[in-house]
Design an enzyme around this catalytic site. Structure first.
Site, short mmCIF file in Angstrom:
data_model
loop_
_atom_site.label_atom_id
_atom_site.label_comp_id
_atom_site.label_asym_id
_atom_site.label_seq_id
_atom_site.Cartn_x
_atom_site.Cartn_y
_atom_site.Cartn_z
N LYS A 222 10.70 45.54 -19.62
CA LYS A 222 10.35 45.06 -20.84
C LYS A 222 9.62 45.80 -21.81
O LYS A 222 9.64 46.22 -23.15
CB LYS A 222 10.46 43.99 -21.29
CG LYS A 222 11.58 42.49 -20.58
CD LYS A 222 12.06 41.25 -21.78
CE LYS A 222 13.51 41.30 -21.56
NZ LYS A 222 13.74 40.04 -21.29
N LYS B 299 23.12 43.67 -17.43
CA LYS B 299 23.82 42.73 -17.23
C LYS B 299 24.01 42.53 -18.87
O LYS B 299 23.34 42.61 -19.26
CB LYS B 299 22.55 41.63 -16.22
CG LYS B 299 21.57 41.35 -17.21
CD LYS B 299 21.08 40.24 -17.00
CE LYS B 299 19.42 39.44 -17.39
NZ LYS B 299 20.80 38.35 -18.13
N LYS C 57 21.49 37.65 -23.69
CA LYS C 57 21.21 37.39 -25.43
C LYS C 57 20.71 38.15 -26.04
O LYS C 57 20.46 38.26 -27.41
CB LYS C 57 20.54 36.12 -25.53
CG LYS C 57 20.82 34.91 -25.07
CD LYS C 57 20.20 33.72 -25.40
CE LYS C 57 20.24 33.05 -23.81
NZ LYS C 57 18.96 33.60 -23.36
P1 ATP Z 1 17.39 37.18 -23.10
O1 ATP Z 1 18.14 38.27 -23.09
O2 ATP Z 1 16.39 36.37 -23.79
O3 ATP Z 1 16.35 37.19 -21.65
P2 ATP Z 1 19.08 35.94 -21.55
O4 ATP Z 1 20.98 36.29 -21.71
O5 ATP Z 1 19.06 37.57 -20.01
O6 ATP Z 1 18.88 35.78 -22.36
P3 ATP Z 1 18.32 33.91 -20.35
O7 ATP Z 1 17.83 32.70 -21.00
O8 ATP Z 1 17.09 35.20 -19.32
O9 ATP Z 1 19.31 34.70 -20.98
O10 ATP Z 1 19.05 33.05 -18.52
C1 ATP Z 1 19.34 32.10 -18.63
C2 ATP Z 1 19.78 31.99 -17.47
O11 ATP Z 1 21.12 32.44 -17.66
C3 ATP Z 1 19.17 32.33 -16.74
O12 ATP Z 1 19.09 31.46 -14.87
C4 ATP Z 1 19.42 33.48 -15.86
O13 ATP Z 1 19.78 34.03 -14.70
C5 ATP Z 1 20.87 33.98 -16.38
N1 ATP Z 1 22.23 34.94 -17.07
C6 ATP Z 1 21.89 35.58 -17.39
N2 ATP Z 1 22.56 36.49 -17.54
C7 ATP Z 1 22.58 36.58 -16.87
C8 ATP Z 1 24.24 37.60 -16.32
N3 ATP Z 1 24.45 38.32 -17.13
N4 ATP Z 1 24.71 37.45 -15.52
C9 ATP Z 1 24.59 36.51 -14.76
N5 ATP Z 1 23.18 35.18 -15.00
C10 ATP Z 1 22.45 35.72 -16.07
MG MG Z 2 16.93 37.16 -19.56
#
Ligand code: ATP
Ligand code: MG
Length: 334
Positions: free
Chosen positions: A113, A196, A199
């Protein structure tokens, strides 16, 4: 017998996507019937990227609606908004006193980040794993259903909990473990050919649970693929492997085998693979999307759920923080 305690949360930084579902929510739905579960909306965590207050407010409600639409049952578990628990902020403060700059700077997610947002390397970003440890330790959780990206943060939560126990000579915090029913933690790839699904990576790289069929199809058809293989039994490139990985999540075995065979004998056409994947993905997302449409906007119901959850969660959190305060010497003499 007391059920084991489970904690997990999702940042309200946008709509939930397939990665959030497969890595986290899918486990929540099953765990809520077997464990004492606390599932929250991590609005403190989302502040690292300075959201506009209106968007943040809307996103918190949206994630709550999406949790419910996915099948998380407010009667079977405790669903709450992180900022409704000031006890978490207090524990974060206490844990921060024993978290060191060097170890925090070595965390992979911090390094990534910091590289991608060089103008916003704030202290909240650096201490993200400490806040996450507070989220988990505040309920003394043993299991934390998360995706693979959170593995290192769980390790830190154990470190901070153990350190606090040791310094104050008390066994307040148990050791939390990352959890997935399949035994292996999940990483759902994005549609951009690498990394991965996230969001915060732009709407075209994620399949949202709230996407309609046409959007799902369009996004899959635009997903990065590659040139067709020219040598039999070659290893797929990352982008192609990602398409296969997505297929494994939503398509049936026969379909997957067919495309693996055509890849191996070089007769594969990525356009056909994507069309099939788009159909299967739309079929998977559509019932969830329908439920989201039914629930989002029902502020009265969502409000009741959030209020009930906050009360139940504070009950648990206040006990832990009371002990932590005593341990460090904040004992009342008046
Ligand atoms: P941001 O980009 O804002 O960090 P994010 O998509 O990474 O959003 P988080 O809110 O950080 O989502 O994560 C919420 C949950 O979803 C966590 O348990 C994380 O491990 C899981 N998660 C997020 N992205 C993935 C992915 N691509 N595959 C599997 N699990 C995921
Ligand atoms: Mg995340």
């Amino acid at each position: 017998m007391n059920k084991e305690i489970v904690v997990s949360g999702i940042r309200p930084t946008g709509n939930l996507h397939l990665g959030n579902y497969m890595g986290a929510v899918k486990n929540f739905i099953k765990m809520q019937h077997e464990y004492n579960c606390y599932f929250f909306i991590a609005d403190f965590h989302s502040l690292t990227t300075h959201p506009n207050p209106k968007d943040l407010h809307q996103n918190v409600k949206q994630v709550l609606a999406e949790y419910i639409a996915c099948g998380i049952d407010p009667e079977a578990c405790t669903i709450y908004i992180q900022s409704d628990l000031p006890e978490i902020a207090e524990l974060y403060l206490l844990l921060n006193m024993h978290a060191y700059k060097g170890e925090l700077e070595r965390v992979t997610s911090f390094k990534e980040k910091a590289k991608s947002h060089p103008n916003n390397i704030n202290a909240g970003l650096l201490t993200y794993p400490v806040l996450m440890a507070a989220d988990i330790l505040i309920h003394k959780a043993l299991k934390v259903p998360v995706g693979k990206d959170q593995e290192q943060h769980l390790e830190m939560a154990r470190t901070f909990g153990n350190r606090f126990n040791r310094i104050y000579n008390n066994e307040l915090f148990p050791e939390p473990q990352a959890f997935n029913y399949g035994n292996q933690l999940v990483k759902v790839p994005g549609l951009q050919g690498g990394g991965k699904m996230s969001k915060s990576d732009g709407d075209n790289t994620v399949i949202n649970l709230n996407d309609d069929d046409a959007t799902v199809r369009k996004k899959i058809m635009k997903a990065v693929s590659d040139v067709s293989p020219t040598e039999p039994n070659s290893t797929p490139s990352q982008a192609v492997q990602n398409l296969f990985d997505l297929m494994t999540l939503v398509s049936n075995q026969e379909v997957i085998s067919y495309y693996k065979t055509t890849f191996a004998d070089c007769s594969i056409r990525y356009g056909d693979l994507k069309k099939q994947l788009a159909e299967d993905m739309a079929l998977f997302i559509s019932p969830i999307k329908q439920k989201i449409d039914e629930i989002s906007g029902n502020d009265e119901m969502l409000g009741k759920i959030a209020k009930m959850g906050a009360e139940k969660a504070r009950d648990s959190a206040s006990k832990t923080i009371a002990t932590a305060r005593e341990m460090i010497g904040f004992t009342k003499f008046y």
